[in-house]
Design an enzyme around this catalytic site. Structure first.
Site, PDB file in Angstrom:
ATOM      1  N   TYR A  25      14.458 -17.217 -69.024  1.00 40.20           N
ATOM      2  CA  TYR A  25      14.251 -17.429 -67.591  1.00 40.20           C
ATOM      3  C   TYR A  25      14.925 -16.308 -66.802  1.00 40.20           C
ATOM      4  O   TYR A  25      14.320 -15.742 -65.883  1.00 40.20           O
ATOM      5  CB  TYR A  25      14.801 -18.787 -67.155  1.00 40.20           C
ATOM      6  CG  TYR A  25      14.694 -18.992 -65.662  1.00 40.20           C
ATOM      7  CD1 TYR A  25      13.445 -19.110 -65.051  1.00 40.20           C
ATOM      8  CD2 TYR A  25      15.823 -19.038 -64.846  1.00 40.20           C
ATOM      9  CE1 TYR A  25      13.320 -19.270 -63.675  1.00 40.20           C
ATOM     10  CE2 TYR A  25      15.713 -19.197 -63.479  1.00 40.20           C
ATOM     11  CZ  TYR A  25      14.466 -19.317 -62.895  1.00 40.20           C
ATOM     12  OH  TYR A  25      14.342 -19.467 -61.538  1.00 40.20           O
ATOM     13  N   LYS A  81      13.182 -13.452 -64.247  1.00 36.40           N
ATOM     14  CA  LYS A  81      13.557 -13.216 -62.853  1.00 36.40           C
ATOM     15  C   LYS A  81      14.163 -11.826 -62.654  1.00 36.40           C
ATOM     16  O   LYS A  81      14.052 -11.249 -61.558  1.00 36.40           O
ATOM     17  CB  LYS A  81      14.517 -14.314 -62.374  1.00 36.40           C
ATOM     18  CG  LYS A  81      13.819 -15.657 -62.171  1.00 36.40           C
ATOM     19  CD  LYS A  81      12.680 -15.573 -61.153  1.00 36.40           C
ATOM     20  CE  LYS A  81      12.075 -16.923 -60.806  1.00 36.40           C
ATOM     21  NZ  LYS A  81      11.006 -16.833 -59.799  1.00 36.40           N
ATOM     22  N   PRO A 134      17.226 -17.276 -54.300  1.00 37.79           N
ATOM     23  CA  PRO A 134      18.040 -18.460 -54.052  1.00 37.79           C
ATOM     24  C   PRO A 134      18.995 -18.764 -55.208  1.00 37.79           C
ATOM     25  O   PRO A 134      18.704 -18.465 -56.378  1.00 37.79           O
ATOM     26  CB  PRO A 134      17.010 -19.593 -53.923  1.00 37.79           C
ATOM     27  CG  PRO A 134      15.672 -18.920 -53.863  1.00 37.79           C
ATOM     28  CD  PRO A 134      15.832 -17.624 -54.571  1.00 37.79           C
ATOM     29  N   ARG A 165      -1.951 -25.739 -58.584  1.00 35.06           N
ATOM     30  CA  ARG A 165      -2.641 -26.344 -59.735  1.00 35.06           C
ATOM     31  C   ARG A 165      -2.954 -27.822 -59.519  1.00 35.06           C
ATOM     32  O   ARG A 165      -3.830 -28.363 -60.175  1.00 35.06           O
ATOM     33  CB  ARG A 165      -1.771 -26.210 -60.997  1.00 35.06           C
ATOM     34  CG  ARG A 165      -1.584 -24.781 -61.479  1.00 35.06           C
ATOM     35  CD  ARG A 165      -0.679 -24.732 -62.699  1.00 35.06           C
ATOM     36  NE  ARG A 165       0.666 -25.201 -62.389  1.00 35.06           N
ATOM     37  CZ  ARG A 165       1.324 -26.124 -63.089  1.00 35.06           C
ATOM     38  NH1 ARG A 165       0.762 -26.715 -64.125  1.00 35.06           N
ATOM     39  NH2 ARG A 165       2.556 -26.465 -62.743  1.00 35.06           N
ATOM     40  N   GLY A 210       8.339 -28.108 -53.311  1.00 36.31           N
ATOM     41  CA  GLY A 210       9.500 -27.240 -53.175  1.00 36.31           C
ATOM     42  C   GLY A 210       9.379 -26.185 -52.101  1.00 36.31           C
ATOM     43  O   GLY A 210       8.938 -26.439 -50.972  1.00 36.31           O
ATOM     44  N   ASP A 259      -4.543 -21.725 -61.484  1.00 38.75           N
ATOM     45  CA  ASP A 259      -3.282 -21.518 -62.196  1.00 38.75           C
ATOM     46  C   ASP A 259      -3.054 -20.016 -62.253  1.00 38.75           C
ATOM     47  O   ASP A 259      -3.914 -19.272 -62.756  1.00 38.75           O
ATOM     48  CB  ASP A 259      -3.395 -22.102 -63.610  1.00 38.75           C
ATOM     49  CG  ASP A 259      -2.075 -22.087 -64.373  1.00 38.75           C
ATOM     50  OD1 ASP A 259      -1.229 -21.221 -64.085  1.00 38.75           O
ATOM     51  OD2 ASP A 259      -1.904 -22.930 -65.268  1.00 38.75           O
ATOM     52  N   VAL A 260      -1.923 -19.551 -61.746  1.00 37.32           N
ATOM     53  CA  VAL A 260      -1.677 -18.105 -61.694  1.00 37.32           C
ATOM     54  C   VAL A 260      -1.627 -17.477 -63.085  1.00 37.32           C
ATOM     55  O   VAL A 260      -1.762 -16.255 -63.226  1.00 37.32           O
ATOM     56  CB  VAL A 260      -0.371 -17.767 -60.926  1.00 37.32           C
ATOM     57  CG1 VAL A 260      -0.469 -18.213 -59.477  1.00 37.32           C
ATOM     58  CG2 VAL A 260       0.862 -18.361 -61.615  1.00 37.32           C
ATOM     59  N   ALA A 307       2.026 -23.967 -53.836  1.00 35.59           N
ATOM     60  CA  ALA A 307       2.156 -24.488 -52.473  1.00 35.59           C
ATOM     61  C   ALA A 307       2.310 -26.001 -52.381  1.00 35.59           C
ATOM     62  O   ALA A 307       2.417 -26.531 -51.276  1.00 35.59           O
ATOM     63  CB  ALA A 307       0.947 -24.061 -51.648  1.00 35.59           C
ATOM     64  N   THR A 308       2.328 -26.712 -53.510  1.00 33.52           N
ATOM     65  CA  THR A 308       2.304 -28.177 -53.428  1.00 33.52           C
ATOM     66  C   THR A 308       3.670 -28.831 -53.607  1.00 33.52           C
ATOM     67  O   THR A 308       3.762 -30.055 -53.624  1.00 33.52           O
ATOM     68  CB  THR A 308       1.337 -28.766 -54.473  1.00 33.52           C
ATOM     69  OG1 THR A 308       1.678 -28.278 -55.777  1.00 33.52           O
ATOM     70  CG2 THR A 308      -0.102 -28.408 -54.139  1.00 33.52           C
TER      71      THR A 308
END
Length: 253
Positions: free
Chosen positions: A153, A157, A183, A34, A13, A60-61, A10-11
């Site tokens: 990556y 996704k 996106p 984090r 982008g 941290d997830v 949430a911090t």
């Protein structure tokens, strides 16, 4: 009590943009991230600006035990989450498979796949007794196509794509909606992180085109969440006008 949205990553982008969008719509927020100092700054700003209430979760997830502990200590009224936005994710490196850094692979898989699973298991169990809720998973064009040097990556996704479909089936009896937002090129910290702080290299990704910005994605997420109860947008692929596929881009000087 107002509706509640829980946002991971949430911090910066897309996560930060979603926090602003949902705060503006009157949601109380559980913001998970984090970076503790930045989290506190954003939370205080949104509370002052929109007269909402925010619970800050510093976690941290990737760390299942500390993540679980940080979420489970929330008061019962804060576990009545209406919307979960699984935004935490990243790309590390852009190397062919034979030259890839296995530490980068671990970070991407642990964050993009396992972290999403850890958060979803916890929050979906909060939603099930209410027989309602909406889970938004942030995927990517990389979850629809594989491009050169994207290997791990893209695989992470693609996993988000498959998990979103699986969640939708599993949670159907409980009235919980699941949406995947995918996106294309969005100018955030994404490329800076991918290139490990090389800002010049990151800027080149968006040269001679107008990319999406985080607010574009937050706006799309709000559209999805604000549909009537009987309507669910399963999957949304969002590209800048200058981008046709993951690799076909119109760069006009």
């Amino acid at each position: 009590m107002s509706k509640i949205a829980l946002i991971t990553g949430a911090t910066s982008g897309i996560g930060e943009a979603c926090a602003h969008t949902f705060a503006q719509q009157g949601y109380n927020l559980v913001l998970l991230a984090r970076r503790e100092d930045r989290l506190a700054k954003i939370a205080h700003h949104l509370e002052d600006k929109y007269a909402i209430t925010i619970k800050q979760v510093f976690a941290d997830v990737r760390d299942k035990e500390s993540l679980t502990a940080a979420l489970e200590v929330l008061p019962a009224e804060w576990k009545k989450v209406d919307v979960l936005i699984n935004n935490a994710g990243l790309s590390q490196g852009l190397d062919p498979i034979d030259k890839g850094d296995t530490n980068d692979w671990d970070i991407m898989i642990d964050t993009n796949v396992k972290g999403l699973l850890y958060v979803t298991k916890i929050v979906s169990n909060w939603m099930i007794p209410n027989q309602s809720g909406h889970i938004i998973n942030i995927g990517s064009i990389a979850g629809k196509e594989v491009y050169p040097n994207g290997n791990v990556y893209c695989a992470s996704k693609h996993a988000v794509d498959a998990l979103s479909k699986g969640m939708r089936i599993d949670l159907l009896p409980h009235g919980i909606k699941v949406t995947e937002i995918n996106p294309g090129m969005v100018e955030t910290e994404f490329s800076v992180v991918r290139f490990k702080g090389d800002e010049d290299r990151a800027k080149k990704v968006y040269e001679n085109l107008e990319p999406l910005i985080a607010d574009d994605i937050a706006d799309a997420i709000w559209y999805v969440v604000s549909r009537p109860k009987h309507v669910n947008i399963n999957d949304m692929l969002i590209m800048p006008t200058a981008q046709a596929t993951a690799t076909i881009i119109n760069r006009t000087p």
